[in-house]
Design an enzyme around this catalytic site. Structure first.
Site, PDB file in Angstrom:
ATOM      1  N   GLN A  83     -66.024  29.065 -53.865  1.00  0.00           N
ATOM      2  CA  GLN A  83     -64.838  28.543 -52.756  1.00  0.00           C
ATOM      3  C   GLN A  83     -64.994  27.209 -52.698  1.00  0.00           C
ATOM      4  O   GLN A  83     -65.821  26.539 -52.263  1.00  0.00           O
ATOM      5  CB  GLN A  83     -65.695  29.391 -51.375  1.00  0.00           C
ATOM      6  CG  GLN A  83     -64.823  29.103 -50.268  1.00  0.00           C
ATOM      7  CD  GLN A  83     -65.411  29.243 -49.007  1.00  0.00           C
ATOM      8  OE1 GLN A  83     -66.569  30.173 -49.279  1.00  0.00           O
ATOM      9  NE2 GLN A  83     -64.830  29.270 -47.745  1.00  0.00           N
ATOM     10  N   GLY A  84     -63.730  26.635 -52.769  1.00  0.00           N
ATOM     11  CA  GLY A  84     -63.470  25.131 -52.987  1.00  0.00           C
ATOM     12  C   GLY A  84     -62.722  24.542 -51.786  1.00  0.00           C
ATOM     13  O   GLY A  84     -61.569  24.314 -51.615  1.00  0.00           O
ATOM     14  N   GLU A  86     -65.959  35.769 -43.971  1.00  0.00           N
ATOM     15  CA  GLU A  86     -67.358  34.762 -44.443  1.00  0.00           C
ATOM     16  C   GLU A  86     -68.582  35.169 -44.303  1.00  0.00           C
ATOM     17  O   GLU A  86     -69.402  35.529 -44.993  1.00  0.00           O
ATOM     18  CB  GLU A  86     -67.260  33.418 -44.055  1.00  0.00           C
ATOM     19  CG  GLU A  86     -68.379  32.472 -44.860  1.00  0.00           C
ATOM     20  CD  GLU A  86     -67.899  31.200 -44.552  1.00  0.00           C
ATOM     21  OE1 GLU A  86     -68.582  30.259 -45.359  1.00  0.00           O
ATOM     22  OE2 GLU A  86     -67.331  30.695 -43.639  1.00  0.00           O
ATOM     23  N   GLU A 145     -73.989  23.263 -35.219  1.00  0.00           N
ATOM     24  CA  GLU A 145     -73.234  22.553 -34.071  1.00  0.00           C
ATOM     25  C   GLU A 145     -72.192  23.158 -33.840  1.00  0.00           C
ATOM     26  O   GLU A 145     -71.342  23.359 -32.644  1.00  0.00           O
ATOM     27  CB  GLU A 145     -73.413  21.168 -34.501  1.00  0.00           C
ATOM     28  CG  GLU A 145     -74.597  20.441 -34.322  1.00  0.00           C
ATOM     29  CD  GLU A 145     -75.629  20.700 -35.574  1.00  0.00           C
ATOM     30  OE1 GLU A 145     -76.769  19.972 -35.471  1.00  0.00           O
ATOM     31  OE2 GLU A 145     -75.009  21.197 -36.536  1.00  0.00           O
ATOM     32  N   SER A 204     -70.957  26.785 -53.845  1.00  0.00           N
ATOM     33  CA  SER A 204     -71.893  27.815 -54.268  1.00  0.00           C
ATOM     34  C   SER A 204     -71.542  28.681 -55.624  1.00  0.00           C
ATOM     35  O   SER A 204     -70.490  29.234 -55.544  1.00  0.00           O
ATOM     36  CB  SER A 204     -72.268  28.827 -53.285  1.00  0.00           C
ATOM     37  OG  SER A 204     -72.877  28.056 -51.989  1.00  0.00           O
ATOM     38  N   SER A 211     -65.016  22.994 -48.744  1.00  0.00           N
ATOM     39  CA  SER A 211     -65.530  21.862 -48.300  1.00  0.00           C
ATOM     40  C   SER A 211     -65.457  20.551 -49.085  1.00  0.00           C
ATOM     41  O   SER A 211     -65.498  20.591 -50.331  1.00  0.00           O
ATOM     42  CB  SER A 211     -67.107  22.002 -48.028  1.00  0.00           C
ATOM     43  OG  SER A 211     -67.329  22.874 -47.093  1.00  0.00           O
TER      44      SER A 211
END
Length: 379
Positions: free
Chosen positions: A124-125, A242, A362, A159, A127
């Site tokens: 998964q590209g 996800e 957060e 990952s 971030s």
């Protein structure tokens, strides 16, 4: 919320238990990351041969058309048997459902079957160094060049990229549009020299994720998913999936670790210590609340047709509880938990990333504050 399984659900569970008993992968091999990954990949192929790799997928795409509860049972039983998650878990949970929702007939025919068999692994590209929690702030650019798109940029926390054939890539295709509007979702072939994968070594010694450096990689126009400029909408579909199912796997693993700490405290004669007993009781309560909240999330989806905030809540609850649990295990075990190579030292170190991976605590607190408590959005 009724936690009593129906006859079809009980039959599904019993069939899966029998299959796992006959096809257990054995102990995870010690040594290099690649060996452990190949072990998981081999196990997924066996799952695929048995018809278990993608139970939640429609039958026409190689799945079983399992209900939400049956999918939860699958992940629970996988964890209960101490079997690993499939190697291509990102393909099964994220890429596959997104391609089913937005893909062309040609994309579905070409890409879905190799996901199930683990023949082609996905990463998964999303971030980036300056766009982690704020996906729409990404800077990776894609520029049209004939029948291709030329992509330049950097991704991080990717990952499994070192094993992947394909990447779910979101890039900016319109710099003039508002940041949520100028994005496009691509299916990027990782097998090209323009893409460099650099593993990031963790405190455990493993390299679960990577940096991607993309220097004028080429993506054919036919590998755009969901249309140019529609990347934010497509990406939301991926993000909604996800945490699907993983809460059920993780809550069982948490219960197993807690039971081991109970047994270790008993062996050491510590159960009569009121401080130890109180902490074990607190962790037991949190484990049960996590399990019930995960099932409550199924009720929300069945009632409204889409995930509610429970996915964020269970991830937050699991990550903090797991960190508390392994720290308490270290208190019970003493110096053993600090011995290099010991299973408990690994658990202690690996848990440090729980409140970051899969959505930082957060950000999850903000989601719960806004969607559950109705508080105003932070400025």
């Amino acid at each position: 919320m009724d936690l009593t399984f129906t006859e079809p659900e009980t039959a599904f569970r019993d069939e899966l238990r029998a299959w796992l008993a006959e096809n257990h992968p054995g102990e995870e091999p010690a040594g290099e990351d690649a060996e452990a990954y190949q072990w998981r990949r081999d196990f997924q192929r066996r799952l695929a041969d048995g018809g278990w790799a993608a139970v939640h997928w429609p039958v026409e795409y190689g799945g079983r058309g399992a209900t939400l509860t049956q999918s939860a049972i699958f992940f629970e039983e996988l964890a209960r048997a101490r079997a690993p998650l499939p190697a291509n878990v990102l393909g099964l949970l994220l890429a596959g459902p997104t391609i089913m929702a937005y893909g062309t007939p040609e994309q579905k025919e070409r890409l879905l079957t190799p996901i199930v068999t683990a023949e082609e692994i996905w990463c998964q590209g999303f971030s980036e160094p300056e766009a982690g929690s704020d996906l729409a702030a990404l800077k990776t650019r894609a520029v049209k060049d004939g029948d291709d798109w030329v992509v330049t940029g950097q991704k991080v926390w990717t990952s499994g990229a070192q094993y992947s054939k394909w990447c779910m890539l979101v890039a900016r295709t319109d710099t003039e549009a508002p940041k949520h509007k100028g994005l496009t979702y691509f299916l990027m072939d990782m097998d090209q020299e323009a893409i460099q994968v650099r593993p990031l070594r963790q405190i455990t010694g493993e390299s679960e994720f990577n940096e991607l450096f993309i220097e004028e990689a080429r993506i054919p126009d036919e590998n755009v998913l969901g249309g140019v400029g529609n990347g934010w909408r497509v990406a939301l579909t991926t993000l909604m999936n996800e945490r699907a199912g993983l809460a059920f796997f993780l809550q069982v693993r948490l219960r197993q670790v807690l039971d081991e700490v109970f047994a270790e405290a008993d062996r050491r004669g510590l159960l009569e210590d009121p401080v130890i007993a109180d902490k074990l009781g607190e962790l037991h309560l949190k484990a049960e609340v996590l399990r019930l909240t995960a099932y409550r999330g199924l009720t929300t989806i069945e009632r409204y047709g889409q995930p509610g905030p429970e996915g964020s809540l269970t991830k937050w609850m699991w990550s903090e509880t797991n960190q508390q649990l392994v720290q308490f295990a270290a208190d019970v075990l003493g110096t053993r938990a600090l011995t290099a190579g010991d299973r408990w030292s690994y658990e202690l170190l690996r848990a440090r990333g729980n409140t970051i991976e899969g959505g930082t605590t957060e950000i999850l607190k903000n989601i719960v504050a806004e969607r559950v408590l109705g508080l105003p959005k932070a400025r």
